[in-house]
Design an enzyme around this catalytic site. Structure first.
Site, PDB file in Angstrom:
ATOM      1  N   GLU A 175     158.895 -10.557  73.686  1.00 23.59           N
ATOM      2  CA  GLU A 175     159.608 -10.012  74.850  1.00 23.59           C
ATOM      3  C   GLU A 175     160.719 -10.921  75.376  1.00 23.59           C
ATOM      4  O   GLU A 175     161.597 -10.467  76.108  1.00 23.59           O
ATOM      5  CB  GLU A 175     158.601  -9.691  75.964  1.00 23.59           C
TER       6      GLU A 175
ATOM      7  N   ARG B 216     160.245   7.842  81.575  1.00 28.41           N
ATOM      8  CA  ARG B 216     159.823   6.840  82.544  1.00 28.41           C
ATOM      9  C   ARG B 216     160.936   6.452  83.497  1.00 28.41           C
ATOM     10  O   ARG B 216     160.747   6.322  84.695  1.00 28.41           O
ATOM     11  CB  ARG B 216     159.377   5.559  81.819  1.00 28.41           C
TER      12      ARG B 216
ATOM     13  N   ILE C  61     153.817  -4.717  70.679  1.00 33.64           N
ATOM     14  CA  ILE C  61     152.947  -5.571  69.856  1.00 33.64           C
ATOM     15  C   ILE C  61     153.507  -5.663  68.435  1.00 33.64           C
ATOM     16  O   ILE C  61     153.528  -6.733  67.825  1.00 33.64           O
ATOM     17  CB  ILE C  61     151.487  -5.053  69.862  1.00 33.64           C
TER      18      ILE C  61
ATOM     19  N   ALA D 208     153.257 -13.094  69.877  1.00 31.14           N
ATOM     20  CA  ALA D 208     154.392 -13.544  69.055  1.00 31.14           C
ATOM     21  C   ALA D 208     154.256 -15.025  68.713  1.00 31.14           C
ATOM     22  O   ALA D 208     154.438 -15.428  67.551  1.00 31.14           O
ATOM     23  CB  ALA D 208     155.710 -13.275  69.784  1.00 31.14           C
TER      24      ALA D 208
END
Lengths: 470, 470
Positions: free
Chosen positions: A438, A304, A454, A24
């Site tokens: 993030e 998950r 990404i 980023a």
């Protein structure tokens, strides 16, 4: 806590300061530079690229020419729906719209402008409704970072490493005016290095990543995630810059949504090699067993969060089991896992029971019940979809792995708007302050889908860079 | 954003300033006063008591003499386990330990010291593993508030209404030193009233409740919770004081965990009377139908979050249906619901289909399938536990209600420690700053169990009061 109000004496001036040298941050720097701004890129560690360099290098993009060539029908709207479904509707819809609508262009940018090479295949990761996951040639985010560095070099920029952000400085009109940093910082000595004030004439861009390895911050949000829980991230993935953004009044969002990988093995560090065995062999073809009871306790193909929560609830590493037929059916090699001892080989269930200290009668019963389910094509215990080429667990040898979740991604962070401006507690943009990647929250909601991180970094990094330069 | 650093001219001084006059604030004021401190209690609205006055007045307490008399075996540890289970393990364990260990004493305090009267029965609300829910004589939190006011009067204290908190002031040693308020505030005019600075020699206690009706704040955390979603709370339940606490550096926790009531009816304001029909009749004895498809779509006895999320996913109010046999089996009267038109009466499924615009063939099929399940004692669609006195849906008349979730409780807020001190972004207590009740977060984790909110207010309100006075 105090915010610096008086005009500091600046040691240096630039148009844009970018904090963080991952995907980023570098995307922001490239765009800000391309728009004619002078840019200073700061990285706290000795090496550049942060956690991005160890990511798997897979980019989600919808409506790409490559998909069209493969007759894959996909649109940004479809990807939007997938992300909102996984995110349990907590995602900020406008941010998801931007991410998905610009995903194809971002991927193309890495190809055309950066020169990143991708493999030919297009994968479909969990939660995506069509194949849209593009893998870099070396299966690592480092492939993109490397090309970003080339681009920056062309533009005459370089990354300054070992510079720690100490404070984001604001002027008396509540505008971010620069940063106080420590040059020559030696991780993790917070007071190491020499203080320096850098004025950002146009903007500061925060791109410092997640806080997967910040034990204090993550346990404040999810007390289960103590030091005993590992992480797939680099050890430097900590939250001091996020805290600093909150200190100057950024709106926090979704800090308690922390993604754990249920496929992680405690017998190796970081992401490791065990997850391949767990995800591609033990979970679809075998079973996950609570060693205390010898019983299964969760749908091995559940999401998950469901699986990681269930293992944490057991309170100790659980055992993933498969057999030779499962390994063959998966088409995967487990040679490295066996060599490193991450996966162990067994000739009998008794042997498994002894090594992992599982009560043997209930383990036998568990395998028997599971095998009957495979024969009948329906899992009687957890309604796990029985994969088409599944066979009963009886083809020797057996294989086993210890599994204990690791922190993988922190969905939460500071709230941004569609221009990548950081919002304050009154939902207004903080002047001169942008963020991407993030360290931001709200885009992925409750669950970040594989390969969307990404895309997030590229899309919002570029937006932050372009807008910060204007 | 700036924090006031220079010493303000104070208009008034006291030992302790309590912000908010609900259960937590008054508990804090009583204890601080009992410890010999001078206390100023500020309430932004014209009336006192806040949202506490419209709560159901049920207090959870474990290990009480009343339970023992009824041969109910209960311990704080058992209540702790129930809270952590509901909270999905996100609860701060030490805070839950304090809450549960002091729950019985807190209940006893309301009886012995305040003189609150409770009904004879001990209920077992959803998520509690034994009966431990004590209901005030008037089934309202106002019963406790009223007695708290008597106590305060005895102590020579009274509540100042129409005083809005504008700023929490800190001195140059990062200690909370007082508050800037607006006296004569007229809700919702944020600039109304006259500014006044009150010095808090010992502490400020924040007890301002949740933010269920703060559309901007709640949508920043959960974008689904737009203005179209109602709330069971008073309209004044907004987050400006929480924002102010975050502005001075309090650690946010669990802001995105916002509890919705799936039993709420959009045809009435607030909590209303529909939830009784939904919870006690339609959900256990009848079905919940998506009017677009005519089909059931969730286990009607699933947890609050599962059901509310499912209805939101449908995107329009869904229909709860029952019949006369269900009403009788429940032992509840629905006369008021019928009189107010919240529940409607029907003689045929066709009539239901017409009023709620449900495709009749699939509605008939849905009822048929459900009825077969009741006959067989097993729900074939969602594995809903079929209650023992259930009968097929065919005993006329039918009854229907529209259901659309309302925001009920905000689990998130500022993080406190076991002394009720507000923690900062570095997890250190902010000197002179305490908080209690719904403005705090971390205690209930992902889900606040019914009847645990009042216990929370009483236990941590008293702790905040005692410690702020020391």
């Amino acid at each position: 806590m105090p915010v610096e109000q008086t005009a500091p004496r600046w040691d240096e001036e630039t148009d844009v300061v970018v904090i963080g040298s991952g995907l980023a941050g570098l995307a922001a720097a490239i765009e800000a530079g391309a728009a004619g701004s002078s840019v200073v890129i700061l990285e706290k560690m000795k090496g550049f690229g942060g956690n991005s360099t160890i990511s798997d290098g897979v980019v989600a993009a919808a409506g790409t020419p490559m998909q069209a060539e493969s007759n894959i029908v996909d649109t940004p709207r479809r990807m939007y729906d997938d992300m909102l479904k996984a995110g349990l509707g907590l995602n900020q819809p406008e941010l998801v719209r931007i991410l998905t609508e610009q995903s194809s262009e971002a991927l193309q940018w890495t190809i055309d402008v950066l020169g990143v090479k991708y493999r030919d295949r297009i994968d479909q990761f969990g939660g995506h409704s069509v194949p849209r996951c593009f893998t870099t040639h070396n299966h690592s985010g480092s492939a993109i970072i490397k090309q970003q560095l080339h681009k920056l070099k062309e533009q005459g920029m370089k990354i300054r490493t070992r510079v720690l952000l100490k404070k984001i400085l604001m002027n008396n009109r509540n505008r971010v005016s620069g940063v106080l940093v420590q040059e020559g910082y030696q991780y993790p000595e917070s007071e190491s290095g020499v203080e320096k004030r850098i004025k950002a004439r146009k903007a500061v861009v925060l791109a410092t990543g997640g806080f997967a390895n910040d034990i204090a911050l993550r346990t404040s949000q999810d007390p289960r995630l103590t030091r005993e829980i590992g992480s797939t991230n680099k050890f430097s993935t900590t939250g001091e810059a996020l805290r600093e953004a909150l200190r100057i009044g950024a709106m926090p969002v979704h800090l308690s949504w922390i993604q754990l990988g249920p496929w992680a093995c405690p017998d190796e560090k970081g992401y490791g090699i065990g997850p391949d065995f767990a995800s591609y062999i033990a979970f679809p073809y075998g079973i996950l067993v609570n060693p205390q009871t010898g019983r299964r306790f969760v749908n091995e193909l559940g999401d998950r969060k469901m699986r990681a929560d269930a293992i944490l609830q057991v309170g100790q590493p659980c055992i993933g089991l498969a057999d030779e037929a499962g390994v063959r059916a998966s088409g995967k090699s487990i040679a490295r896992c066996l060599k490193k001892g991450i996966v162990k080989k067994f000739d009998t269930l008794e042997e498994i029971a002894e090594v992992y200290q599982i009560p043997i009668p209930s383990l036998k019963k568990t395998v028997e019940t599971f095998n009957m389910g495979v024969d009948r094509g329906r899992d009687p215990e957890f309604d796990k979809p029985v994969v088409s080429n599944a066979t009963p667990l009886k083809h020797l040898p057996y294989y086993g792995i210890r599994l204990w979740p690791k922190v993988h991604h922190t969905m939460g962070g500071v709230l941004i708007n569609t221009r990548a401006q950081v919002l304050d507690l009154s939902h207004e943009p903080i002047d001169g302050f942008y963020a991407a990647g993030e360290v931001t929250g709200g885009i992925h909601g409750a669950c970040r889908l594989g390969s969307c991180a990404i895309t997030d970094c590229l899309v919002f990094g570029r937006i932050a860079g372009r807008n910060s330069a204007s």
